[in-house]
Design a protein around this motif. Structure first.
Motif, PDB file in Angstrom:
ATOM      1  N   ARG A 152      -5.497 -10.738  10.247  1.00 32.83           N
ATOM      2  CA  ARG A 152      -5.843  -9.347   9.958  1.00 32.83           C
ATOM      3  C   ARG A 152      -5.138  -8.784   8.727  1.00 32.83           C
ATOM      4  N   ASP A 153      -4.216  -9.550   8.158  1.00 31.08           N
ATOM      5  CA  ASP A 153      -3.465  -9.043   6.997  1.00 31.08           C
ATOM      6  C   ASP A 153      -4.358  -8.658   5.815  1.00 31.08           C
ATOM      7  N   PRO A 154      -5.312  -9.505   5.406  1.00 27.46           N
ATOM      8  CA  PRO A 154      -6.143  -9.120   4.246  1.00 27.46           C
ATOM      9  C   PRO A 154      -6.907  -7.816   4.469  1.00 27.46           C
ATOM     10  N   LYS A 155      -7.517  -7.663   5.656  1.00 26.53           N
ATOM     11  CA  LYS A 155      -8.254  -6.434   5.951  1.00 26.53           C
ATOM     12  C   LYS A 155      -7.321  -5.242   6.013  1.00 26.53           C
ATOM     13  N   LEU A 156      -6.142  -5.432   6.618  1.00 26.98           N
ATOM     14  CA  LEU A 156      -5.167  -4.347   6.702  1.00 26.98           C
ATOM     15  C   LEU A 156      -4.730  -3.909   5.309  1.00 26.98           C
ATOM     16  N   ALA A 157      -4.436  -4.861   4.434  1.00 28.18           N
ATOM     17  CA  ALA A 157      -4.015  -4.532   3.078  1.00 28.18           C
ATOM     18  C   ALA A 157      -5.114  -3.766   2.342  1.00 28.18           C
ATOM     19  N   GLU A 158      -6.365  -4.178   2.550  1.00 28.53           N
ATOM     20  CA  GLU A 158      -7.494  -3.491   1.908  1.00 28.53           C
ATOM     21  C   GLU A 158      -7.587  -2.040   2.370  1.00 28.53           C
ATOM     22  N   LEU A 159      -7.436  -1.819   3.670  1.00 25.25           N
ATOM     23  CA  LEU A 159      -7.496  -0.459   4.214  1.00 25.25           C
ATOM     24  C   LEU A 159      -6.334   0.392   3.701  1.00 25.25           C
ATOM     25  N   LEU A 160      -5.148  -0.197   3.651  1.00 25.74           N
ATOM     26  CA  LEU A 160      -3.986   0.562   3.208  1.00 25.74           C
ATOM     27  C   LEU A 160      -4.106   0.958   1.735  1.00 25.74           C
ATOM     28  N   ARG A 161      -4.610   0.048   0.906  1.00 27.94           N
ATOM     29  CA  ARG A 161      -4.793   0.382  -0.517  1.00 27.94           C
ATOM     30  C   ARG A 161      -5.784   1.529  -0.685  1.00 27.94           C
ATOM     31  N   SER A 162      -6.844   1.489   0.106  1.00 31.34           N
ATOM     32  CA  SER A 162      -7.820   2.571   0.045  1.00 31.34           C
ATOM     33  C   SER A 162      -7.212   3.879   0.547  1.00 31.34           C
ATOM     34  N   ALA A 163      -6.373   3.785   1.574  1.00 38.79           N
ATOM     35  CA  ALA A 163      -5.772   4.988   2.157  1.00 38.79           C
ATOM     36  C   ALA A 163      -4.869   5.714   1.167  1.00 38.79           C
ATOM     37  N   VAL A 164      -4.094   4.957   0.391  1.00 42.59           N
ATOM     38  CA  VAL A 164      -3.147   5.614  -0.519  1.00 42.59           C
ATOM     39  C   VAL A 164      -3.797   6.034  -1.833  1.00 42.59           C
ATOM     40  N   THR A 165      -4.964   5.499  -2.138  1.00 39.36           N
ATOM     41  CA  THR A 165      -5.619   5.848  -3.407  1.00 39.36           C
ATOM     42  C   THR A 165      -6.724   6.877  -3.233  1.00 39.36           C
ATOM     43  N   THR A 166      -7.157   7.135  -1.974  1.00 42.36           N
ATOM     44  CA  THR A 166      -8.210   8.129  -1.741  1.00 42.36           C
ATOM     45  C   THR A 166      -7.724   9.186  -0.747  1.00 42.36           C
ATOM     46  N   ARG A 167      -8.340   9.234   0.450  1.00 43.44           N
ATOM     47  CA  ARG A 167      -7.929  10.180   1.489  1.00 43.44           C
ATOM     48  C   ARG A 167      -7.380   9.395   2.674  1.00 43.44           C
ATOM     49  N   TRP A 168      -6.085   9.505   2.911  1.00 41.38           N
ATOM     50  CA  TRP A 168      -5.468   8.691   3.949  1.00 41.38           C
ATOM     51  C   TRP A 168      -6.014   9.000   5.337  1.00 41.38           C
ATOM     52  N   GLN A 169      -6.423  10.278   5.559  1.00 45.32           N
ATOM     53  CA  GLN A 169      -6.893  10.671   6.884  1.00 45.32           C
ATOM     54  C   GLN A 169      -8.095   9.839   7.350  1.00 45.32           C
ATOM     55  N   ALA A 170      -8.908   9.387   6.396  1.00 53.89           N
ATOM     56  CA  ALA A 170     -10.117   8.641   6.754  1.00 53.89           C
ATOM     57  C   ALA A 170      -9.819   7.226   7.223  1.00 53.89           C
ATOM     58  N   TYR A 171      -8.574   6.777   7.087  1.00 55.33           N
ATOM     59  CA  TYR A 171      -8.249   5.388   7.390  1.00 55.33           C
ATOM     60  C   TYR A 171      -7.361   5.219   8.619  1.00 55.33           C
ATOM     61  N   VAL A 172      -7.037   6.317   9.271  1.00 56.46           N
ATOM     62  CA  VAL A 172      -6.234   6.209  10.488  1.00 56.46           C
ATOM     63  C   VAL A 172      -6.986   5.426  11.554  1.00 56.46           C
ATOM     64  N   ARG A 173      -8.220   5.782  11.783  1.00 58.23           N
ATOM     65  CA  ARG A 173      -9.002   5.124  12.828  1.00 58.23           C
ATOM     66  C   ARG A 173      -9.269   3.644  12.519  1.00 58.23           C
ATOM     67  N   PRO A 174      -9.713   3.294  11.294  1.00 57.02           N
ATOM     68  CA  PRO A 174      -9.927   1.867  11.006  1.00 57.02           C
ATOM     69  C   PRO A 174      -8.662   1.023  11.169  1.00 57.02           C
ATOM     70  N   VAL A 175      -7.495   1.562  10.754  1.00 61.17           N
ATOM     71  CA  VAL A 175      -6.250   0.816  10.911  1.00 61.17           C
ATOM     72  C   VAL A 175      -5.897   0.696  12.390  1.00 61.17           C
ATOM     73  N   ALA A 176      -6.144   1.762  13.157  1.00 64.83           N
ATOM     74  CA  ALA A 176      -5.852   1.744  14.594  1.00 64.83           C
ATOM     75  C   ALA A 176      -6.700   0.704  15.320  1.00 64.83           C
ATOM     76  N   LYS A 177      -7.900   0.419  14.805  1.00 59.52           N
ATOM     77  CA  LYS A 177      -8.750  -0.594  15.425  1.00 59.52           C
ATOM     78  C   LYS A 177      -8.206  -2.006  15.198  1.00 59.52           C
ATOM     79  N   LEU A 178      -7.428  -2.162  14.123  1.00 58.84           N
ATOM     80  CA  LEU A 178      -6.839  -3.466  13.822  1.00 58.84           C
ATOM     81  C   LEU A 178      -5.534  -3.706  14.564  1.00 58.84           C
TER      82      LEU A 178
END
Length: 240
Positions: A152-178
């Motif tokens: 799950r590391d590659p997907k997690l890293a992808e989500l985290l990069r998107s979270a810090v460069t756009t709107r972090w609030q939108a990525y809480v749920r996707p990260v929680a699913k991982l």
């Protein structure tokens, strides 16, 4: 001195990470010399090529024992295999560290042995979420290790990069699913990472670094995003 000669390790069967200082310490605690270890490996564990120089090479980190050699060495030193293994990284290394046979793990997960062994060899986890949860409990995986072992590391890293460069609030749920992490912990961690990243970008520009400096600082931050994430999570939840 005896020459260091041994059979070549089997393909796709590299030895687990070896804790060389621990091996030397355990041998010394038993009052054994390298020659005693080598003799016992030859006499009791069917390793005719075992020599004092091979034992010394293991203890100095010049050579790493194969899985079968590690099992034999643990028997000679009256310790568990886990005591001779460094920090596990892969699914196979975590299994060995727990002293489990692959067929036992496969049976517990409800998998065919061949299918499980393919996962170990390729590093490509193909189990279900339920099987992943059983695996985490069976191997006593930390949450970071769980993410790594189940791929799950590659997907997690992808989500985290998107979270810090756009709107972090939108990525809480996707990260929680991982990851099985508290939602509030995720919210605080993602917001902190977002603030840190955005603050670095603004600060670099305000210091006169220009867009090149800002881009470089941003890339460095994003390259380390997984380590930064787990450090923040650990600071707020030391048990993770």
């Amino acid at each position: 001195m005896w020459p260091v000669r041994r059979p070549r390790a089997l393909p796709n069967q590299p030895g687990p990470p070896f804790n060389a200082p621990a091996a030397q310490r355990l041998r010394a605690a038993l009052g054994m010399g390298p020659e005693h270890v080598a003799r016992d490996l030859r006499a009791s564990y069917g390793m005719p090529y075992a020599t004092p120089d091979l034992v010394i090479a293991w203890e100095r980190g010049a050579l790493t024992p194969t899985s079968s050699e590690l099992t034999s060495l643990a028997g000679v030193l009256w310790c568990s295999q886990g005591e001779l293994i460094g920090q596990p990284r892969t699914l196979r290394e975590h299994r060995i560290a727990r002293g489990l046979a692959p067929d036992d793990v496969a049976r517990t997960l409800g998998l065919e042995l061949a299918a499980y062994l393919r996962m170990e060899e390729t590093g490509d986890w193909r189990g279900t979420d339920r099987q992943a949860a059983v695996l985490a409990a069976l191997l006593d995986l930390s949450i970071p290790d769980f993410a790594t072992v189940t791929g799950r590391d590659p997907k997690l890293a992808e989500l985290l990069r998107s979270a810090v460069t756009t709107r972090w609030q939108a990525y809480v749920r996707p990260v929680a699913k991982l990851l099985p992490l508290d939602r509030r912990l995720l919210e605080v961690t993602l917001q902190e990472l977002y603030d840190d990243y955005q603050g670095r970008m603004v600060a670099t520009l305000s210091w006169g670094g220009g867009s090149d400096g800002s881009d470089r600082s941003g890339r460095e931050f994003l390259d380390r995003i997984l380590d930064l994430f787990w450090t923040r999570v650990s600071d707020r939840s030391p048990g993770v």
